[in-house]
Design an enzyme around this catalytic site. Structure first.
Site, PDB file in Angstrom:
ATOM      1  N   ASN A   7     -12.879  -3.370   2.595  1.00 47.74           N
ATOM      2  CA  ASN A   7     -13.844  -2.284   2.721  1.00 47.74           C
ATOM      3  C   ASN A   7     -14.814  -2.372   1.548  1.00 47.74           C
ATOM      4  O   ASN A   7     -14.404  -2.568   0.398  1.00 47.74           O
ATOM      5  CB  ASN A   7     -13.121  -0.931   2.709  1.00 47.74           C
ATOM      6  CG  ASN A   7     -12.265  -0.736   3.938  1.00 47.74           C
ATOM      7  OD1 ASN A   7     -12.608  -1.201   5.030  1.00 47.74           O
ATOM      8  ND2 ASN A   7     -11.136  -0.059   3.776  1.00 47.74           N
ATOM      9  N   HIS A  34      -6.953  -5.785   2.100  1.00 49.27           N
ATOM     10  CA  HIS A  34      -5.841  -5.212   2.866  1.00 49.27           C
ATOM     11  C   HIS A  34      -5.320  -6.331   3.771  1.00 49.27           C
ATOM     12  O   HIS A  34      -6.107  -6.916   4.543  1.00 49.27           O
ATOM     13  CB  HIS A  34      -6.331  -4.076   3.773  1.00 49.27           C
ATOM     14  CG  HIS A  34      -6.882  -2.871   3.070  1.00 49.27           C
ATOM     15  ND1 HIS A  34      -6.168  -1.701   2.918  1.00 49.27           N
ATOM     16  CD2 HIS A  34      -8.098  -2.633   2.514  1.00 49.27           C
ATOM     17  CE1 HIS A  34      -6.911  -0.802   2.295  1.00 49.27           C
ATOM     18  NE2 HIS A  34      -8.092  -1.335   2.047  1.00 49.27           N
ATOM     19  N   HIS A  89     -10.067  -5.225  -3.368  1.00 49.29           N
ATOM     20  CA  HIS A  89      -8.712  -5.430  -2.829  1.00 49.29           C
ATOM     21  C   HIS A  89      -8.820  -5.860  -1.388  1.00 49.29           C
ATOM     22  O   HIS A  89      -9.589  -5.301  -0.616  1.00 49.29           O
ATOM     23  CB  HIS A  89      -7.857  -4.167  -2.951  1.00 49.29           C
ATOM     24  CG  HIS A  89      -8.545  -2.921  -2.485  1.00 49.29           C
ATOM     25  ND1 HIS A  89      -9.492  -2.273  -3.246  1.00 49.29           N
ATOM     26  CD2 HIS A  89      -8.435  -2.207  -1.342  1.00 49.29           C
ATOM     27  CE1 HIS A  89      -9.934  -1.221  -2.591  1.00 49.29           C
ATOM     28  NE2 HIS A  89      -9.319  -1.159  -1.425  1.00 49.29           N
ATOM     29  N   GLY A  95     -15.318   3.176   3.796  1.00 49.85           N
ATOM     30  CA  GLY A  95     -13.978   3.650   3.463  1.00 49.85           C
ATOM     31  C   GLY A  95     -13.433   3.131   2.148  1.00 49.85           C
ATOM     32  O   GLY A  95     -12.251   3.339   1.866  1.00 49.85           O
ATOM     33  N   GLN A  96     -14.256   2.466   1.335  1.00 50.59           N
ATOM     34  CA  GLN A  96     -13.739   2.007   0.035  1.00 50.59           C
ATOM     35  C   GLN A  96     -13.561   3.210  -0.884  1.00 50.59           C
ATOM     36  O   GLN A  96     -14.506   3.980  -1.104  1.00 50.59           O
ATOM     37  CB  GLN A  96     -14.677   0.980  -0.606  1.00 50.59           C
ATOM     38  CG  GLN A  96     -14.070   0.366  -1.873  1.00 50.59           C
ATOM     39  CD  GLN A  96     -14.911  -0.760  -2.484  1.00 50.59           C
ATOM     40  OE1 GLN A  96     -16.037  -1.012  -2.055  1.00 50.59           O
ATOM     41  NE2 GLN A  96     -14.353  -1.419  -3.482  1.00 50.59           N
ATOM     42  N   ASP A 138       0.849  -1.188   0.000  1.00 46.17           N
ATOM     43  CA  ASP A 138       0.000   0.000   0.000  1.00 46.17           C
ATOM     44  C   ASP A 138       0.887   1.242   0.000  1.00 46.17           C
ATOM     45  O   ASP A 138       1.893   1.309   0.714  1.00 46.17           O
ATOM     46  CB  ASP A 138      -0.921  -0.011   1.230  1.00 46.17           C
ATOM     47  CG  ASP A 138      -2.066   0.963   1.100  1.00 46.17           C
ATOM     48  OD1 ASP A 138      -3.228   0.509   0.991  1.00 46.17           O
ATOM     49  OD2 ASP A 138      -1.814   2.197   1.099  1.00 46.17           O
ATOM     50  N   ILE A 139       0.482   2.247  -0.764  1.00 48.25           N
ATOM     51  CA  ILE A 139       1.279   3.477  -0.890  1.00 48.25           C
ATOM     52  C   ILE A 139       1.247   4.301   0.399  1.00 48.25           C
ATOM     53  O   ILE A 139       2.132   5.124   0.627  1.00 48.25           O
ATOM     54  CB  ILE A 139       0.759   4.299  -2.101  1.00 48.25           C
ATOM     55  CG1 ILE A 139       1.819   5.222  -2.649  1.00 48.25           C
ATOM     56  CG2 ILE A 139      -0.514   5.056  -1.761  1.00 48.25           C
ATOM     57  CD1 ILE A 139       1.464   5.808  -4.019  1.00 48.25           C
TER      58      ILE A 139
HETATM   59  P1  5GP Z   1      -9.760   1.465   0.233  1.00 47.42           P
HETATM   60  O1  5GP Z   1      -9.822   2.809   0.928  1.00 47.42           O
HETATM   61  O2  5GP Z   1     -10.473   1.509  -1.112  1.00 47.42           O
HETATM   62  O3  5GP Z   1     -10.189   0.308   1.073  1.00 47.42           O
HETATM   63  O4  5GP Z   1      -8.226   1.195  -0.046  1.00 47.42           O
HETATM   64  C1  5GP Z   1      -7.523   1.767  -1.096  1.00 47.42           C
HETATM   65  C2  5GP Z   1      -6.057   1.683  -0.723  1.00 47.42           C
HETATM   66  O5  5GP Z   1      -5.285   1.913  -1.887  1.00 47.42           O
HETATM   67  C3  5GP Z   1      -5.624   2.734   0.308  1.00 47.42           C
HETATM   68  O6  5GP Z   1      -5.100   2.075   1.449  1.00 47.42           O
HETATM   69  C4  5GP Z   1      -4.576   3.557  -0.434  1.00 47.42           C
HETATM   70  O7  5GP Z   1      -3.496   3.952   0.389  1.00 47.42           O
HETATM   71  C5  5GP Z   1      -4.130   2.619  -1.542  1.00 47.42           C
HETATM   72  N1  5GP Z   1      -3.694   3.275  -2.738  1.00 47.42           N
HETATM   73  C6  5GP Z   1      -4.305   4.322  -3.371  1.00 47.42           C
HETATM   74  N2  5GP Z   1      -3.635   4.648  -4.489  1.00 47.42           N
HETATM   75  C7  5GP Z   1      -2.564   3.795  -4.558  1.00 47.42           C
HETATM   76  C8  5GP Z   1      -1.493   3.643  -5.503  1.00 47.42           C
HETATM   77  O8  5GP Z   1      -1.377   4.349  -6.514  1.00 47.42           O
HETATM   78  N3  5GP Z   1      -0.582   2.681  -5.237  1.00 47.42           N
HETATM   79  C9  5GP Z   1      -0.662   1.862  -4.140  1.00 47.42           C
HETATM   80  N4  5GP Z   1       0.295   0.953  -3.971  1.00 47.42           N
HETATM   81  N5  5GP Z   1      -1.668   1.973  -3.239  1.00 47.42           N
HETATM   82  C10 5GP Z   1      -2.599   2.925  -3.449  1.00 47.42           C
END
Ligand code: 5GP
Ligand code: ZN
Length: 114
Positions: A87, A102, A100, A93-94, A30-31
């Site tokens: 999520n 986590h 994906h 929080g998605q 994760d970034i």
């Molecule tokens: P969500 O909030 O949809 O459950 O999770 C999305 C996740 O993607 C977040 O934890 C966010 O930090 C990660 N993320 C968003 N953009 C990027 C990216 O460009 N590269 C990577 N490696 N992770 C990302």
């Protein structure tokens, strides 16, 4: 989908630190990590949510979860344990609508999560 960030990670158009890959899934860091280990695991095909993936391609969902276990072992967090979070929906929080998991660990994880 051409406008999907995680589809672009699958194709390599957006770079990512890949830690494991199979024919059907990709695991990458994760970034914005929320724990010492924070890896995202995605199917190569586009499915918005985990329930969509379960309906459309349950074998790939199983492979995704087994890749999570493999990543946890490689990161040394299978014991004491790790958390897998999907999520689903903006209220949870998605932010990226390509399913994906986590995979989180390497620190104490509170229960219930916030
Ligand atoms: P969500 O909030 O949809 O459950 O999770 C999305 C996740 O993607 C977040 O934890 C966010 O930090 C990660 N993320 C968003 N953009 C990027 C990216 O460009 N590269 C990577 N490696 N992770 C990302
Ligand atoms: Zn996608």
């Amino acid at each position: 989908m051409t406008d999907c960030l995680f589809c672009k990670i699958v194709t390599g158009d957006v770079p990512a630190t890949v830690v494991e890959e199979t024919d059907r899934v990709v695991a990458f860091r994760d970034i914005n990590p929320q724990a010492p280990t924070h890896v995202l695991i995605i199917p190569k095909g586009h499915h918005p949510t985990v329930a969509d993936l379960a309906r459309d391609d349950p074998a790939t969902l199983a492979e995704l979860l087994l890749t999570g276990e493999s990543v946890a072992k490689a990161e040394g967090i299978r014991d004491p344990g790790y958390r897998v979070v999907f999520n689903t929906g903006t209220g949870a929080g998605q932010t990226v609508f390509h399913v994906h998991a986590h995979v989180l660990g390497g620190r104490g994880l509170n229960w219930p999560p916030g």
